[in-house]
Scaffold this motif. Structure first.
Motif, PDB file in Angstrom:
ATOM      1  N   ASP A  62       0.782  -1.236   0.000  1.00 51.68           N
ATOM      2  CA  ASP A  62       0.000   0.000   0.000  1.00 51.68           C
ATOM      3  C   ASP A  62       0.816   1.289   0.000  1.00 51.68           C
ATOM      4  O   ASP A  62       0.243   2.374  -0.043  1.00 51.68           O
ATOM      5  CB  ASP A  62      -0.953   0.023   1.193  1.00 51.68           C
ATOM      6  CG  ASP A  62      -0.224   0.013   2.525  1.00 51.68           C
ATOM      7  OD1 ASP A  62       0.966  -0.347   2.564  1.00 51.68           O
ATOM      8  OD2 ASP A  62      -0.844   0.362   3.538  1.00 51.68           O
ATOM      9  N   ALA A  63       2.154   1.211   0.034  1.00 48.49           N
ATOM     10  CA  ALA A  63       2.939   2.444   0.126  1.00 48.49           C
ATOM     11  C   ALA A  63       4.382   2.244  -0.337  1.00 48.49           C
ATOM     12  O   ALA A  63       4.880   1.126  -0.409  1.00 48.49           O
ATOM     13  CB  ALA A  63       2.934   2.964   1.568  1.00 48.49           C
ATOM     14  N   TYR A  65       8.168   3.738   0.797  1.00 47.24           N
ATOM     15  CA  TYR A  65       8.798   4.370   1.949  1.00 47.24           C
ATOM     16  C   TYR A  65      10.224   4.782   1.631  1.00 47.24           C
ATOM     17  O   TYR A  65      11.003   3.974   1.120  1.00 47.24           O
ATOM     18  CB  TYR A  65       8.843   3.408   3.136  1.00 47.24           C
ATOM     19  CG  TYR A  65       7.496   3.065   3.703  1.00 47.24           C
ATOM     20  CD1 TYR A  65       6.918   3.867   4.683  1.00 47.24           C
ATOM     21  CD2 TYR A  65       6.799   1.942   3.276  1.00 47.24           C
ATOM     22  CE1 TYR A  65       5.678   3.554   5.209  1.00 47.24           C
ATOM     23  CE2 TYR A  65       5.569   1.625   3.797  1.00 47.24           C
ATOM     24  CZ  TYR A  65       5.009   2.430   4.764  1.00 47.24           C
ATOM     25  OH  TYR A  65       3.784   2.131   5.287  1.00 47.24           O
ATOM     26  N   CYS A  91       7.743  13.732  -0.258  1.00 49.02           N
ATOM     27  CA  CYS A  91       6.650  12.760  -0.306  1.00 49.02           C
ATOM     28  C   CYS A  91       5.302  13.450  -0.520  1.00 49.02           C
ATOM     29  O   CYS A  91       4.478  12.982  -1.313  1.00 49.02           O
ATOM     30  CB  CYS A  91       6.615  11.942   0.987  1.00 49.02           C
ATOM     31  SG  CYS A  91       8.011  10.819   1.183  1.00 49.02           S
ATOM     32  N   GLU A  92       5.083  14.554   0.157  1.00 49.25           N
ATOM     33  CA  GLU A  92       3.821  15.295   0.017  1.00 49.25           C
ATOM     34  C   GLU A  92       3.648  15.823  -1.409  1.00 49.25           C
ATOM     35  O   GLU A  92       2.539  15.807  -1.950  1.00 49.25           O
ATOM     36  CB  GLU A  92       3.773  16.447   1.014  1.00 49.25           C
ATOM     37  CG  GLU A  92       3.608  15.991   2.449  1.00 49.25           C
ATOM     38  CD  GLU A  92       3.862  17.095   3.465  1.00 49.25           C
ATOM     39  OE1 GLU A  92       4.108  18.269   3.065  1.00 49.25           O
ATOM     40  OE2 GLU A  92       3.834  16.790   4.669  1.00 49.25           O
ATOM     41  N   ASP A  95       2.584  12.931  -3.612  1.00 44.36           N
ATOM     42  CA  ASP A  95       1.248  12.428  -3.293  1.00 44.36           C
ATOM     43  C   ASP A  95       0.112  13.312  -3.800  1.00 44.36           C
ATOM     44  O   ASP A  95      -1.036  12.890  -3.770  1.00 44.36           O
ATOM     45  CB  ASP A  95       1.109  12.193  -1.784  1.00 44.36           C
ATOM     46  CG  ASP A  95       1.716  10.866  -1.358  1.00 44.36           C
ATOM     47  OD1 ASP A  95       2.058  10.060  -2.241  1.00 44.36           O
ATOM     48  OD2 ASP A  95       1.846  10.642  -0.145  1.00 44.36           O
ATOM     49  N   LEU A  99      -3.479   9.401  -8.976  1.00 47.36           N
ATOM     50  CA  LEU A  99      -3.147   8.034  -8.559  1.00 47.36           C
ATOM     51  C   LEU A  99      -2.398   7.256  -9.637  1.00 47.36           C
ATOM     52  O   LEU A  99      -1.452   6.528  -9.347  1.00 47.36           O
ATOM     53  CB  LEU A  99      -4.413   7.274  -8.156  1.00 47.36           C
ATOM     54  CG  LEU A  99      -5.051   7.700  -6.842  1.00 47.36           C
ATOM     55  CD1 LEU A  99      -6.363   6.953  -6.629  1.00 47.36           C
ATOM     56  CD2 LEU A  99      -4.113   7.462  -5.686  1.00 47.36           C
ATOM     57  N   ARG A 102       1.326   7.929  -9.836  1.00 49.79           N
ATOM     58  CA  ARG A 102       2.166   7.490  -8.715  1.00 49.79           C
ATOM     59  C   ARG A 102       1.869   6.048  -8.315  1.00 49.79           C
ATOM     60  O   ARG A 102       2.059   5.657  -7.176  1.00 49.79           O
ATOM     61  CB  ARG A 102       2.036   8.430  -7.530  1.00 49.79           C
ATOM     62  CG  ARG A 102       0.636   8.647  -7.037  1.00 49.79           C
ATOM     63  CD  ARG A 102       0.636   9.701  -5.930  1.00 49.79           C
ATOM     64  NE  ARG A 102      -0.694  10.066  -5.575  1.00 49.79           N
ATOM     65  CZ  ARG A 102      -1.367   9.550  -4.545  1.00 49.79           C
ATOM     66  NH1 ARG A 102      -0.805   8.660  -3.784  1.00 49.79           N
ATOM     67  NH2 ARG A 102      -2.582   9.940  -4.291  1.00 49.79           N
ATOM     68  N   SER A 106       0.856   5.712  -1.801  1.00 51.08           N
ATOM     69  CA  SER A 106       1.275   6.918  -1.098  1.00 51.08           C
ATOM     70  C   SER A 106       2.754   6.784  -0.734  1.00 51.08           C
ATOM     71  O   SER A 106       3.290   5.684  -0.650  1.00 51.08           O
ATOM     72  CB  SER A 106       0.428   7.137   0.157  1.00 51.08           C
ATOM     73  OG  SER A 106       0.539   6.019   1.012  1.00 51.08           O
ATOM     74  N   ARG A 107       3.410   7.922  -0.579  1.00 51.23           N
ATOM     75  CA  ARG A 107       4.826   7.947  -0.209  1.00 51.23           C
ATOM     76  C   ARG A 107       4.957   8.442   1.222  1.00 51.23           C
ATOM     77  O   ARG A 107       4.248   9.343   1.644  1.00 51.23           O
ATOM     78  CB  ARG A 107       5.607   8.912  -1.118  1.00 51.23           C
ATOM     79  CG  ARG A 107       6.147   8.260  -2.362  1.00 51.23           C
ATOM     80  CD  ARG A 107       5.136   8.278  -3.444  1.00 51.23           C
ATOM     81  NE  ARG A 107       5.678   7.745  -4.691  1.00 51.23           N
ATOM     82  CZ  ARG A 107       4.960   7.001  -5.488  1.00 51.23           C
ATOM     83  NH1 ARG A 107       3.758   6.672  -5.194  1.00 51.23           N
ATOM     84  NH2 ARG A 107       5.482   6.565  -6.608  1.00 51.23           N
ATOM     85  N   HIS A 108       5.925   7.859   1.936  1.00 51.09           N
ATOM     86  CA  HIS A 108       6.166   8.250   3.323  1.00 51.09           C
ATOM     87  C   HIS A 108       7.662   8.206   3.595  1.00 51.09           C
ATOM     88  O   HIS A 108       8.375   7.386   3.025  1.00 51.09           O
ATOM     89  CB  HIS A 108       5.463   7.310   4.299  1.00 51.09           C
ATOM     90  CG  HIS A 108       4.003   7.204   4.066  1.00 51.09           C
ATOM     91  ND1 HIS A 108       3.115   8.150   4.509  1.00 51.09           N
ATOM     92  CD2 HIS A 108       3.274   6.271   3.412  1.00 51.09           C
ATOM     93  CE1 HIS A 108       1.898   7.799   4.153  1.00 51.09           C
ATOM     94  NE2 HIS A 108       1.966   6.664   3.478  1.00 51.09           N
ATOM     95  N   ARG A 135       5.880   6.122  10.260  1.00 52.94           N
ATOM     96  CA  ARG A 135       5.511   7.256   9.418  1.00 52.94           C
ATOM     97  C   ARG A 135       4.614   8.245  10.144  1.00 52.94           C
ATOM     98  O   ARG A 135       4.450   9.372   9.707  1.00 52.94           O
ATOM     99  CB  ARG A 135       4.846   6.783   8.137  1.00 52.94           C
ATOM    100  CG  ARG A 135       3.447   6.269   8.286  1.00 52.94           C
ATOM    101  CD  ARG A 135       2.933   5.707   6.984  1.00 52.94           C
ATOM    102  NE  ARG A 135       1.545   5.331   7.067  1.00 52.94           N
ATOM    103  CZ  ARG A 135       0.954   4.530   6.214  1.00 52.94           C
ATOM    104  NH1 ARG A 135       1.646   4.022   5.207  1.00 52.94           N
ATOM    105  NH2 ARG A 135      -0.310   4.236   6.338  1.00 52.94           N
TER     106      ARG A 135
END
Length: 149
Positions: A62-63, A65, A91-92, A95, A99, A102, A106-108, A135
């Protein structure tokens, strides 16, 4: 890529854990020379501009990192906190893309202090669980949170 021969014990342990954890779908040790996408700008404590490259890029279901591993003594240093802010901003920015642009992930950015890392590993958690936990905490809280478990 491997890990540093000197003072690379935490990175080596991180790679080994990621390689045996089925929740980690992909792992890349970021090279400052090869992975220019990961050159993140930040302002050092002395006010000068600099670049920062996190240690790892990992993918879970799901992500994605960006992960920085740090010895306990280094986690709360001002420059480390400045780097964390730069990575969170990166990351923000990604995001906000659509969709499809990317990969629907989501990126964290996660800063893993040494004691937090070892505590979770010894207790049998998955690396993905630790990353999800990591995160959500600001830099100053990471080491304090590790002592709660």
């Amino acid at each position: 890529m491997g890990w540093p021969a000197r003072n690379g014990g935490l990175e080596r342990c991180f790679i080994q854990w990621a390689c045996v954890d089925a929740s980690i779908l992909a792992l890349c040790r970021i090279s400052e020379n090869r992975h220019t996408f990961a050159h993140l700008r930040y302002v050092r404590q002395d006010g000068l501009p600099a670049f920062y490259c996190p240690d790892f890029l990992l993918r879970t279901s799901d992500a994605l990192y960006l992960v920085e591993t740090k010895a306990r003594k280094d986690v709360n240093r001002p420059d480390v906190q400045h780097k964390l802010k730069a990575a969170q901003t990166w990351c923000e920015r990604i995001d906000v893309l659509l969709l499809e642009q990317r990969q629907a992930l989501s990126r964290h950015h996660v800063l893993l202090g040494e004691s937090l890392f070892h505590d979770w590993r010894v207790k049998g958690a998955s690396l993905a669980e630790l990353l999800r936990f990591g995160r959500s905490w600001p830099v100053a809280a990471i080491e304090r949170q590790s002592r709660l478990f």
